[in-house]
Design a protein around this motif. Structure first.
Motif, PDB file in Angstrom:
ATOM      1  N   THR A 186      -9.103 107.433  83.555  1.00 12.87           N
ATOM      2  CA  THR A 186     -10.354 107.325  82.827  1.00 12.87           C
ATOM      3  C   THR A 186     -11.160 106.624  83.516  1.00 12.87           C
ATOM      4  OG1 THR A 186      -8.383 107.155  80.980  1.00 12.87           O
ATOM      5  CG2 THR A 186     -11.161 106.482  80.486  1.00 12.87           C
ATOM      6  N   ASP A 245     -15.513 105.214  83.121  1.00 17.30           N
ATOM      7  CA  ASP A 245     -16.715 105.257  82.127  1.00 17.30           C
ATOM      8  C   ASP A 245     -17.745 106.402  82.453  1.00 17.30           C
ATOM      9  OD1 ASP A 245     -15.810 102.967  81.006  1.00 17.30           O
ATOM     10  OD2 ASP A 245     -16.525 101.856  82.340  1.00 17.30           O
ATOM     11  N   VAL A 246     -18.557 106.696  81.495  1.00 18.14           N
ATOM     12  CA  VAL A 246     -19.570 107.600  81.631  1.00 18.14           C
ATOM     13  C   VAL A 246     -20.857 106.878  81.861  1.00 18.14           C
ATOM     14  CG1 VAL A 246     -20.649 109.733  80.608  1.00 18.14           C
ATOM     15  CG2 VAL A 246     -18.479 109.385  80.599  1.00 18.14           C
ATOM     16  N   VAL A 260     -21.937 115.322  77.347  1.00 10.80           N
ATOM     17  CA  VAL A 260     -20.868 116.058  77.452  1.00 10.80           C
ATOM     18  C   VAL A 260     -21.282 117.580  78.252  1.00 10.80           C
ATOM     19  CG1 VAL A 260     -19.120 117.598  76.363  1.00 10.80           C
ATOM     20  CG2 VAL A 260     -19.802 115.260  75.612  1.00 10.80           C
ATOM     21  N   ARG A 313     -21.891 117.509  82.163  1.00 10.44           N
ATOM     22  CA  ARG A 313     -20.789 117.090  82.897  1.00 10.44           C
ATOM     23  C   ARG A 313     -20.323 118.186  83.829  1.00 10.44           C
ATOM     24  NH1 ARG A 313     -17.841 112.386  84.511  1.00 10.44           N
ATOM     25  NH2 ARG A 313     -15.832 113.213  85.244  1.00 10.44           N
ATOM     26  N   GLY A 324     -10.980 115.781  79.761  1.00  9.06           N
ATOM     27  CA  GLY A 324     -12.003 115.973  78.496  1.00  9.06           C
ATOM     28  C   GLY A 324     -12.603 114.617  78.324  1.00  9.06           C
ATOM     29  N   TYR A 325     -13.446 114.464  77.249  1.00  7.70           N
ATOM     30  CA  TYR A 325     -13.901 113.297  76.905  1.00  7.70           C
ATOM     31  C   TYR A 325     -12.974 112.816  75.609  1.00  7.70           C
ATOM     32  CZ  TYR A 325     -18.441 113.868  79.248  1.00  7.70           C
ATOM     33  OH  TYR A 325     -19.331 114.189  80.179  1.00  7.70           O
ATOM     34  N   ASN A 326     -12.679 111.687  75.973  1.00  8.46           N
ATOM     35  CA  ASN A 326     -11.870 110.914  74.675  1.00  8.46           C
ATOM     36  C   ASN A 326     -12.683 110.364  73.524  1.00  8.46           C
ATOM     37  OD1 ASN A 326     -12.699 108.530  75.680  1.00  8.46           O
ATOM     38  ND2 ASN A 326     -11.212 107.927  76.733  1.00  8.46           N
ATOM     39  N   GLY A 339     -15.902 108.241  74.279  1.00  2.00           N
ATOM     40  CA  GLY A 339     -16.879 108.621  75.039  1.00  2.00           C
ATOM     41  C   GLY A 339     -16.488 108.665  76.487  1.00  2.00           C
ATOM     42  N   GLU A 340     -15.225 108.451  77.091  1.00  2.00           N
ATOM     43  CA  GLU A 340     -15.113 108.210  78.337  1.00  2.00           C
ATOM     44  C   GLU A 340     -14.341 109.413  78.846  1.00  2.00           C
ATOM     45  OE1 GLU A 340     -13.398 103.661  78.383  1.00  2.00           O
ATOM     46  OE2 GLU A 340     -12.100 105.100  77.613  1.00  2.00           O
ATOM     47  N   TRP A 341     -14.772 109.818  79.974  1.00  3.07           N
ATOM     48  CA  TRP A 341     -13.985 111.184  80.774  1.00  3.07           C
ATOM     49  C   TRP A 341     -12.418 110.742  81.248  1.00  3.07           C
ATOM     50  CZ3 TRP A 341     -15.007 115.837  80.847  1.00  3.07           C
ATOM     51  CH2 TRP A 341     -14.411 116.813  81.763  1.00  3.07           C
ATOM     52  N   GLU A 342     -11.537 111.539  80.624  1.00  2.00           N
ATOM     53  CA  GLU A 342     -10.341 111.244  80.822  1.00  2.00           C
ATOM     54  C   GLU A 342      -9.459 112.529  81.262  1.00  2.00           C
ATOM     55  OE1 GLU A 342      -7.673 108.927  77.750  1.00  2.00           O
ATOM     56  OE2 GLU A 342      -6.920 110.737  77.236  1.00  2.00           O
TER      57      GLU A 342
END
Length: 372
Positions: free
Chosen positions: A315, A317-318, A324, A327, A354-356, A359-362
């Motif tokens: 994971t 941070d964005v 989205v 990305r 995808g985004y969790n 709002g983080e990319w995971e």
């Protein structure tokens, strides 16, 4: 010259492997033939003893004669088997015709042995030749030999099917190994491309010492990763240590923006995972997370279990304003991991990203939980 020697060595190895396989196949076939012959003629002995008992012939007195007849029949049986084996590449109908012809040729000989045994029991009287009894004996012996011939053809077919299944299993294993190696080696060029770009950027920014230190760390990292077998699994703690080394390389460039954390429960340290399976996901987090951010970004690697499955997540941070829709595609990284998991675990392994809900990319990897 070395190439020719290597090719010749490989051909010799393949030839020896084929010879060993053929020798093993022939030995297995001989063993199966002996076992089937023993079961078949023991059954014939029991059946004929019972039949003779019902018609008034003492089973114990007739046993020596039956054993002599069965001994001769076994010799005929193996002659029939040798001829069928010699022409095993014939079509099914031709094999059926061959069995019928061999039965017709061998039955008179067996019936003659039967007549000689009967004459021995009646000695010193000389029995008269009875055509009707001889025909009955021909029919009886024909049924035994034709039954054996059909059983042997079925056994030969079963043996060939098993051999074909083994060859296909070896071919599938070799193809899977080649596919896994190809997918595994896709990682190194992608990683080196990013790392050399980072070193070039450090040099352009006037930081030769940092670039030199990064080259040293990179050489140590490559020395470790190149010793790994692309088709083997490694402990999770070793995989995490490799990713920590990689992040240490990237931190030379993003020291003001890159932070990372690992949450690996101690009981999962011995779990087995494909080597460098996390590498593309961590690279992706650096490229699309830290690389596009101005503020500090945290890359986290977590491990947990659920329903006998190991779940690994990477994971990051964005950066503010990175929505989205904006990305970037993760390209070969996620596809590579998904293909490796499919090749290794089938439908029990998968990778998704995808985004969790924070709002983080995971990016998540799911695979069967296997311990060392």
């Amino acid at each position: 010259m070395a190439g020719k020697y290597a090719n010749r060595h490989a051909m010799n190895a393949d030839h020896l492997s084929a010879l060993h396989e053929n020798a093993g196949s022939r030995a297995e076939l001989r063993r199966m033939t002996r076992q089937l012959g023993a079961i078949y003629w023991f059954s014939v002995f029991i059946i004929t003893s019972l039949l003779w008992h019902f018609v008034g012939v003492d089973a114990w007195e007739s046993a020596p004669g039956k054993l002599v007849w069965i001994g001769a029949s076994v010799a005929i049986t193996f002659a029939i088997s040798a001829l069928i084996l010699r022409w095993r590449h014939l079509s099914f109908l031709h094999k059926a015709a061959l069995c019928f012809v061999l039965t017709l040729l061998c039955s008179p000989f067996s019936a003659s042995v039967d007549f000689l045994i009967a004459s021995w029991y009646m000695w010193p009287a000389k029995p008269a030749f009875a055509p009707r009894d001889f025909v009955y004996s021909l029919i009886e012996n024909s049924s035994f030999f034709f039954g054996w011939a059909c059983l042997y053809v079925a056994m030969l077919y079963s043996h060939e099917v098993r051999q074909q299944e083994r060859r296909l299993a070896v071919i599938r294993e070799e193809a899977l190994t080649a596919q896994m190696r190809a997918l595994r080696y896709q990682i190194n060029p992608h990683f080196l491309f990013n790392t050399f770009n980072s070193i070039a950027a450090l040099i352009e920014e006037g930081m030769p010492n940092e670039a030199k230190r990064m080259v040293v760390v990179l050489s140590e990292f490559l020395r470790t990763t190149l010793t790994l077998d692309p088709f083997s699994d490694v402990r999770l703690d070793r995989e995490i240590a490799l990713q920590q080394d990689y992040l240490a390389i990237e931190r030379e460039r993003f020291s003001d923006r890159l932070n990372f954390a690992f949450d690996i429960p101690p009981p999962l340290s011995g779990a087995l995972v494909p080597s460098l399976i996390l590498q593309p996901l961590v690279e992706n987090a650096i490229k699309h997370g830290v690389g596009q951010a101005r503020a500090p970004i945290v890359v986290r690697v977590d491990a947990r279990t659920a329903e006998q499955k190991l779940i690994l997540t990477v994971t990051n941070d964005v950066a503010p304003g990175d929505g989205v829709a904006e990305r970037p595609s993760i390209g070969i990284g996620l596809a590579n991991v998904g293909e490796r998991l499919t090749a290794r675990f089938g439908d029990r392994g998968r990778c998704k990203a995808g985004y969790n809900d924070k709002g983080e990319w995971e990016a998540m990897i799911e695979m069967p939980l296997c311990a060392e």
